[in-house]
Design a protein around this motif. Structure first.
Motif, PDB file in Angstrom:
ATOM      1  N   VAL A  92       0.712  -1.122   0.025  1.00 13.04           N
ATOM      2  CA  VAL A  92      -0.097  -0.013   0.000  1.00 13.04           C
ATOM      3  C   VAL A  92       0.970   1.193  -0.127  1.00 13.04           C
ATOM      4  N   VAL A  93       1.774   1.196   1.030  1.00 10.65           N
ATOM      5  CA  VAL A  93       2.805   2.412   0.695  1.00 10.65           C
ATOM      6  C   VAL A  93       3.324   2.641  -0.618  1.00 10.65           C
ATOM      7  N   GLU A  94       3.823   1.578  -1.092  1.00 11.98           N
ATOM      8  CA  GLU A  94       4.254   1.775  -2.524  1.00 11.98           C
ATOM      9  C   GLU A  94       3.434   2.344  -3.657  1.00 11.98           C
ATOM     10  N   GLU A  95       2.237   1.588  -3.249  1.00 12.01           N
ATOM     11  CA  GLU A  95       1.179   2.415  -4.428  1.00 12.01           C
ATOM     12  C   GLU A  95       0.833   3.920  -4.111  1.00 12.01           C
ATOM     13  N   GLY A  96       0.873   4.255  -2.901  1.00 13.35           N
ATOM     14  CA  GLY A  96       0.574   5.604  -2.201  1.00 13.35           C
ATOM     15  C   GLY A  96       1.672   6.458  -2.715  1.00 13.35           C
ATOM     16  N   LYS A  97       2.993   5.991  -2.503  1.00 13.10           N
ATOM     17  CA  LYS A  97       4.108   6.635  -3.370  1.00 13.10           C
ATOM     18  C   LYS A  97       4.022   7.192  -4.475  1.00 13.10           C
ATOM     19  N   ILE A  98       3.741   6.355  -5.287  1.00 11.08           N
ATOM     20  CA  ILE A  98       3.490   6.419  -6.919  1.00 11.08           C
ATOM     21  C   ILE A  98       2.560   7.531  -7.058  1.00 11.08           C
ATOM     22  N   ILE A  99       1.372   7.537  -6.297  1.00 14.24           N
ATOM     23  CA  ILE A  99       0.069   8.482  -6.415  1.00 14.24           C
ATOM     24  C   ILE A  99       0.826   9.728  -5.991  1.00 14.24           C
ATOM     25  N   VAL A 100       1.189   9.861  -4.698  1.00 16.00           N
ATOM     26  CA  VAL A 100       1.794  11.082  -4.270  1.00 16.00           C
ATOM     27  C   VAL A 100       2.701  11.853  -5.386  1.00 16.00           C
ATOM     28  N   TYR A 137       0.927   5.774   3.088  1.00 19.76           N
ATOM     29  CA  TYR A 137      -0.191   4.575   3.463  1.00 19.76           C
ATOM     30  C   TYR A 137      -1.593   5.195   3.214  1.00 19.76           C
ATOM     31  N   ASN A 138      -1.699   6.540   3.737  1.00 16.99           N
ATOM     32  CA  ASN A 138      -3.036   7.028   3.682  1.00 16.99           C
ATOM     33  C   ASN A 138      -3.624   7.259   2.249  1.00 16.99           C
TER      34      ASN A 138
END
Ligand code: MN
Length: 736
Positions: free
Chosen positions: A499-507, A540-541
């Motif tokens: 999730v953190v990885e995915e969040g990082k990409i979005i950010v 994460y959020n």
């Protein structure tokens, strides 16, 4: 083999036979030795030339089994004969009829029973429950069958070393499933314990080795503890005028291991590693009153736990066990079980029926000489009192024995032992992590059951999986084994990372859209905007969708970052002597905390509650200004690692006329006057201002929380060392 060696072997066989006769002396009647000799010769002849896996002549085994029957179970001539011949019908040319002709109907029947038991486990293992029931019902015509079988199994377990590894596992599993519980039910504690320990030795060598080693290495301390414990009562027991013995018996390796698993603690934290046993040799008529007298002496010196009093003297257990148990609080704040019993009771408890022979006059006095027959009859009733289904039977039979374990089977019939309360999900994780992680349900004895289904003895479990299944938080409530718990948590961790990885990409993408660079500064600002402490939390959020793109857009670049402004203000040269550099340079000199700093607003953080003298650092928080933390604060590593540039060194300069509130937690043994001792010491002697004092006592242990004002750690240290010396205080620590 050399002739000399063969001669040696023959001598050894004769020696063993003599040993049997010697042990059997008390149980054999006139003329018995002749028939025992005959049985020995028949067995010797029949097994001639056959050797055990260990290489020794086969006859050693029936001889050893016969000796166990006499010496450790206390059986008589019939059993000795049957034990000597127990493998003859199955393994040699001799038939049941031959036995019947030579030794009579009774011996033949017992041997028939013993031969049948051997067949029980060789078939499809999924039938174990049904077979077990059959075995008990059909073979308990004469309980001697089961007792001899136990002796047979005990000797096989003692010599298991020479077997192949898979055989060892199979035999050990059967033993823990059937034979150890049986021994327990029959009151043969010594045998039960030995069987269990041997099982562990072969199913979990590492654990077995580790625990035995630790039991040995803690012996000195244990003995010292016992010496201290009995000191105050010894003279009083002396006065009774009877022979007695006080021993501290460590629990069996197996039961220590059970505790470690059940309570999820290391060896060092199993608090009742041993029980103190007081064995007194009194005439029969005094038994009860003397035992209670000793009880009274002990509880005069130590506080008993009323919930843990067991009186098996007035009401012996069904299997004949007699003893008086109490659990008392020792001086070091630990519960200790004390077992009080007479020599006779101890013998019976340890060795089952064997001991009854020694105390035969008791039976005579009671009613009849047919004590053994009566006892065997009683056992049969115990074993027969069930007539439900096979599963129910095994369940009932075992539920009284091992209340802390549940025995289940895989579809292939492999035995899986889990702690009581374990669920289908525990079972699934026990089989394999992947099976656990994708478990959607299970079948217990072909019936569909949910994940949280509590396993019952004898259940045959089939786990249903789906590749789309994923563990969730609720699963943790549905498992009891630590293995399942940690595996579930592990999958969370993996998920978290994803999730953190995915969040990082979005950010990253969002920042780019907003024409902002993806750097630490912007990330900090963004995290601060959502009142999050770390970028990981931010990712994460975003990853789980708690913060969506609309909200990210709301984030506007502030002309001046709040934290930065704050830092500027703090270090702006109000006093020119200060040489703190700007945060941009990430080099911040020491910030002294003294009169100066009090002008700058700072707060002492609540998480670690620093007082003057503590090693501290200052942290520039986004919303609350400067906060002072102790360097050993649990949050310190995270703050320092992730927000290094917001950390300012801090040091107490002078001790000031200020008091700090500090909390102390103490644990100890309850005694009258301890509270007044405590408050006297603190308020009168040490002249410390106490804000609150609360004491909770529970079964002889007290836990106290004290809040008081001190002005420096030196002050606190002095105070703690004095409080620690108050008699009864066992543990003293600072809390926040
Ligand atoms: Mn055998």
């Amino acid at each position: 083999m050399l002739e000399v060696e063969l001669e040696e072997e023959k001598k050894e066989i004769v020696n063993n036979y003599r040993k049997l006769l010697r042990k059997a002396k008390t149980v054999m009647k006139e003329g018995d030795s002749k028939i025992v000799r005959k049985a020995f010769n028949v067995s010797l002849e029949a097994h001639q030339g056959v050797r055990r896996k260990s290489g020794e002549p086969y006859i050693f085994h029936p001889l050893a089994v016969a000796i166990i029957c006499v010496d450790e179970i206390g059986l008589g001539t019939t059993s000795i004969i049957a034990a000597l011949l127990h493998d003859v019908v199955e393994d040699t040319e001799i038939s049941l009829e031959d036995i019947s002709h030579m030794f009579g109907e009774k011996v033949a029947m017992i041997i028939d029973g013993l031969t049948k038991i051997n067949g029980v486990f060789d078939k499809d293992t999924s039938q174990q429950a049904e077979n077990f029931r059959k075995m008990i019902l059909t073979l308990s015509d004469d309980v001697r069958v089961i007792l001899i079988k136990l002796a047979d199994r005990l000797h096989n377990m003692r010599t298991l070393n020479s077997m192949s590894t898979d055989k060892q596992l199979k035999i050990a599993s059967e033993t823990s499933y059937i034979y150890a519980p049986l021994a327990h039910r029959l009151g043969l504690y010594a045998i039960k314990t030995e069987l269990e320990d041997l099982c562990l030795k072969y199913t979990d060598r590492e654990v077995y080795r580790m625990i035995t080693k630790k039991i040995n290495s803690t012996r000195v301390n244990r003995n010292k503890f016992i010496r201290n414990f009995i000191k105050p009562i010894r003279t009083e027991i002396d006065r009774l005028g009877f022979e007695y013995e006080i021993i501290g018996r460590p629990k069996s390796v197996h039961s220590i291991w059970q505790k470690m698993q059940k309570q999820n603690v290391p060896f060092e934290e199993v608090y009742d590693l041993f029980a103190i046993r007081i064995i007194i040799d009194t005439p029969l008529d005094f038994e009860k009153s003397i035992c209670w007298q000793i009880y009274s002496m002990i509880t005069d010196s130590y506080q008993p736990n009323p919930d843990r009093l067991r009186d098996w003297i007035s009401l012996p257990k069904a299997n004949g066990y007699e003893s008086l148990h109490t659990t008392v609080m020792s001086e070091i704040g630990q519960w200790v079980e004390v077992q009080i019993r007479t020599k006779r009771m101890d013998d019976i408890a340890e060795r089952g029926y064997a001991a009854h022979w020694k105390y035969k006059e008791i039976n005579v006095k009671g009613k009849s000489e047919i004590g053994l027959e009566k006892w065997l009859l009683g056992l049969r009733e115990v074993l027969e009192q069930n007539n439900g289904s096979a599963i129910e039977f095994v369940d009932n039979f075992k539920s009284n024995l091992y209340s802390d374990e549940v025995f289940t089977f895989t579809p292939k019939g492999d035995l899986i032992t889990l702690p009581k309360g374990a669920t289908a999900l525990d079972f699934a994780f026990h089989i394999h992590t992947q099976i656990g992680a994708t478990c959607i349900g299970a079948k217990a004895n072909q019936k569909l059951v949910p994940l949280n289904y509590q396993l019952r003895n004898g259940d045959q479990m089939e786990i249903l999986t789906s590749s789309r299944q994923k563990p969730n938080e609720d699963w943790l409530k549905n498992v009891v084994t630590s293995r399942a718990k940690s595996k579930i948590k592990e999958t969370f961790k993996e998920d978290f990372k994803k999730v953190v990885e995915e969040g990082k990409i979005i950010v990253k993408r969002k920042l780019k859209q907003m024409k902002l660079s993806f750097d630490q500064e912007n990330l900090e600002k963004l995290a601060g905007f959502f009142q999050l402490n770390t970028t990981t939390e931010l990712y994460y959020n975003v990853g789980i969708g708690k913060i969506d793109h609309v909200e990210i857009k709301k984030f506007k670049i502030q002309k001046r970052d709040f934290a930065q402004r704050l830092l500027r203000r703090i270090i702006s040269p109000k006093s020119e002597k200060r040489t703190i550099k700007a945060p941009e340079e990430r080099k911040i000199d020491q910030l002294l905390i003294g009169e100066d700093l009090s002008k700058l607003d700072y707060t002492l953080s609540k998480c670690c509650n620093p007082i003057a003298g503590d090693n501290v650092f200052a942290f520039v928080s986004l919303s609350e200004g400067i906060k002072i933390h102790r360097t050993n604060c649990t949050n310190a590593p995270e703050l320092i690692t992730n927000h290094g540039y917001r950390i300012l060194k801090a040091r107490w300069t002078t001790s000031r006329e200020e008091s700090f509130l500090v909390g102390l937690k103490l644990i100890g043994t309850d005694r009258i006057g301890i509270i007044s001792d405590l408050s006297n010491l603190i308020s009168s002697e040490l002249k410390v201002n106490m804000r609150s004092l609360s004491i909770n006592t529970n079964n002889g242990i007290f836990e106290g929380l004290i809040e008081l004002y001190v002005d420096h750690t030196i002050h606190l240290d002095e105070l703690m060392s004095k409080v620690g010396k108050i008699s009864g205080v066992v543990k003293l620590s600072r809390y926040n």
